[in-house]
Design a protein around this motif. Structure first.
Motif, PDB file in Angstrom:
ATOM      1  N   ILE A   6       0.940  -1.185   0.085  1.00 12.49           N
ATOM      2  CA  ILE A   6      -0.038   0.103  -0.122  1.00 12.49           C
ATOM      3  C   ILE A   6       0.939   1.150   0.066  1.00 12.49           C
ATOM      4  N   LEU A   7       0.775   2.188  -1.033  1.00  8.06           N
ATOM      5  CA  LEU A   7       1.463   3.328  -1.026  1.00  8.06           C
ATOM      6  C   LEU A   7       1.105   4.593  -0.246  1.00  8.06           C
ATOM      7  N   GLY A   8       0.109   4.350   0.450  1.00 14.08           N
ATOM      8  CA  GLY A   8      -0.664   5.438   1.231  1.00 14.08           C
ATOM      9  C   GLY A   8      -2.025   5.413   1.191  1.00 14.08           C
ATOM     10  N   ASN A   9      -2.788   6.478   1.820  1.00 12.44           N
ATOM     11  CA  ASN A   9      -4.107   6.484   1.953  1.00 12.44           C
ATOM     12  C   ASN A   9      -4.615   7.779   1.480  1.00 12.44           C
ATOM     13  N   LEU A  10      -5.499   7.793   0.775  1.00 16.14           N
ATOM     14  CA  LEU A  10      -6.086   9.453   0.336  1.00 16.14           C
ATOM     15  C   LEU A  10      -6.591   9.977   1.439  1.00 16.14           C
ATOM     16  N   GLY A  45      -2.995  -7.263 -10.001  1.00 15.40           N
ATOM     17  CA  GLY A  45      -2.950  -8.621  -9.096  1.00 15.40           C
ATOM     18  C   GLY A  45      -2.548  -7.824  -7.792  1.00 15.40           C
ATOM     19  N   ILE A  46      -3.357  -8.152  -6.684  1.00  9.54           N
ATOM     20  CA  ILE A  46      -3.110  -7.463  -5.416  1.00  9.54           C
ATOM     21  C   ILE A  46      -2.648  -8.334  -4.421  1.00  9.54           C
ATOM     22  N   CYS A  47      -1.525  -8.273  -3.718  1.00 10.01           N
ATOM     23  CA  CYS A  47      -1.016  -9.274  -2.711  1.00 10.01           C
ATOM     24  C   CYS A  47      -0.178  -8.341  -1.760  1.00 10.01           C
ATOM     25  N   VAL A  48      -0.800  -7.360  -1.143  1.00 10.08           N
ATOM     26  CA  VAL A  48      -0.086  -6.469  -0.132  1.00 10.08           C
ATOM     27  C   VAL A  48       0.018  -7.041   1.226  1.00 10.08           C
ATOM     28  N   GLY A  49      -0.822  -8.229   1.648  1.00 10.44           N
ATOM     29  CA  GLY A  49      -0.533  -8.956   2.847  1.00 10.44           C
ATOM     30  C   GLY A  49      -1.011  -8.326   4.050  1.00 10.44           C
ATOM     31  N   VAL A  50      -2.005  -7.093   3.862  1.00 14.12           N
ATOM     32  CA  VAL A  50      -2.563  -6.513   5.129  1.00 14.12           C
ATOM     33  C   VAL A  50      -4.018  -6.438   4.479  1.00 14.12           C
ATOM     34  N   PRO A  51      -5.015  -6.193   5.540  1.00 19.09           N
ATOM     35  CA  PRO A  51      -6.197  -5.763   5.070  1.00 19.09           C
ATOM     36  C   PRO A  51      -6.447  -4.401   4.326  1.00 19.09           C
ATOM     37  N   LEU A  52      -7.266  -4.277   3.194  1.00 20.23           N
ATOM     38  CA  LEU A  52      -7.206  -2.942   2.601  1.00 20.23           C
ATOM     39  C   LEU A  52      -8.425  -2.333   3.165  1.00 20.23           C
ATOM     40  N   HIS A  53      -8.136  -0.853   3.022  1.00 20.49           N
ATOM     41  CA  HIS A  53      -8.980   0.152   3.649  1.00 20.49           C
ATOM     42  C   HIS A  53      -9.654   1.299   2.524  1.00 20.49           C
ATOM     43  N   ALA A  54     -10.561   1.525   2.580  1.00 22.03           N
ATOM     44  CA  ALA A  54     -10.941   2.707   1.440  1.00 22.03           C
ATOM     45  C   ALA A  54     -10.026   3.565   1.484  1.00 22.03           C
ATOM     46  N   GLY A  55      -9.831   4.209   0.255  1.00 24.66           N
ATOM     47  CA  GLY A  55      -8.725   5.384  -0.013  1.00 24.66           C
ATOM     48  C   GLY A  55      -7.090   4.793   0.040  1.00 24.66           C
ATOM     49  N   ASP A  56      -6.756   3.517   0.183  1.00 23.34           N
ATOM     50  CA  ASP A  56      -5.624   2.799   0.405  1.00 23.34           C
ATOM     51  C   ASP A  56      -5.043   2.739  -1.479  1.00 23.34           C
ATOM     52  N   VAL A  57      -3.962   3.381  -1.563  1.00 20.92           N
ATOM     53  CA  VAL A  57      -3.286   3.540  -2.807  1.00 20.92           C
ATOM     54  C   VAL A  57      -2.816   2.362  -3.095  1.00 20.92           C
ATOM     55  N   LEU A  58      -3.202   1.485  -4.310  1.00 27.10           N
ATOM     56  CA  LEU A  58      -2.549   0.456  -4.520  1.00 27.10           C
ATOM     57  C   LEU A  58      -1.194   0.607  -5.801  1.00 27.10           C
ATOM     58  N   ALA A  59      -1.437   1.600  -6.545  1.00 22.96           N
ATOM     59  CA  ALA A  59      -0.708   1.758  -7.607  1.00 22.96           C
ATOM     60  C   ALA A  59      -0.542   3.156  -8.212  1.00 22.96           C
TER      61      ALA A  59
END
Length: 160
Positions: A6-10, A45-59
């Motif tokens: 995850i590259l951050g969260n908006l 293809g998403i394999c970040v290893g942690v639960p995702l949250h709204a606003g998470d930047v994937l790429a």
């Protein structure tokens, strides 16, 4: 495209670049690996290893920012007005091992007709809604750790 972190969260920020939603159902946000198609048709293809949250930047690619969006879900929302009612409700729902979203006067669980009818039959103010379910608590089945015990929920034990 592969998203491995995850590259951050908006979080309400206004980024420089085009925001492209990647829509997830609430139950997909905890998957270890998942393939998704972004709103612009990009395969991820998403394999970040942690639960995702709204606003998470994937790429981020070519001026586009690929961001997690959690779709509203069909839920059963039950209004409660006393601690006694809250306790009774959570006892009934806990026996079903359903994930819960608990707020001050409302408890929400994923919708299924038998549970809705059951809660209404018990006298709860339960209704079907379409709402956000991204801040839920998972109710794990027994035996998730090293400690294991066997019992059932039928309450038909014979004593005597």
């Amino acid at each position: 495209m592969i998203a491995d972190k995850i590259l951050g969260n908006l979080n309400g920020q206004h980024p420089t670049g085009e925001v492209v939603p990647v829509v997830f159902a609430w139950f997909e946000t905890e998957k270890k690996r998942i393939a998704k198609t972004a709103a612009d048709g990009t395969e991820l293809g998403i394999c970040v290893g942690v639960p995702l949250h709204a606003g998470d930047v994937l790429a981020e690619q070519n001026g586009k920012i690929y961001v997690v969006e959690v779709a509203p879900a069909p839920l059963i929302q039950t209004q409660v007005s006393t601690m006694q009612e809250m306790g009774r409700l959570c006892f009934e729902l806990g026996n079903r091992h359903l994930p819960l979203q608990i707020e001050e006067h409302t408890v929400s669980v994923p919708y299924d007709e038998p549970t809705l009818l059951y809660l209404q039959r018990l006298g709860f103010d339960a209704k079907q809604v379409l709402a956000d379910f991204s801040d839920h608590v998972a109710c794990r089945a027994h035996g998730t750790g090293e400690h294991h015990h066997a019992h059932d929920h039928t309450h038909s034990h014979a004593h005597g």
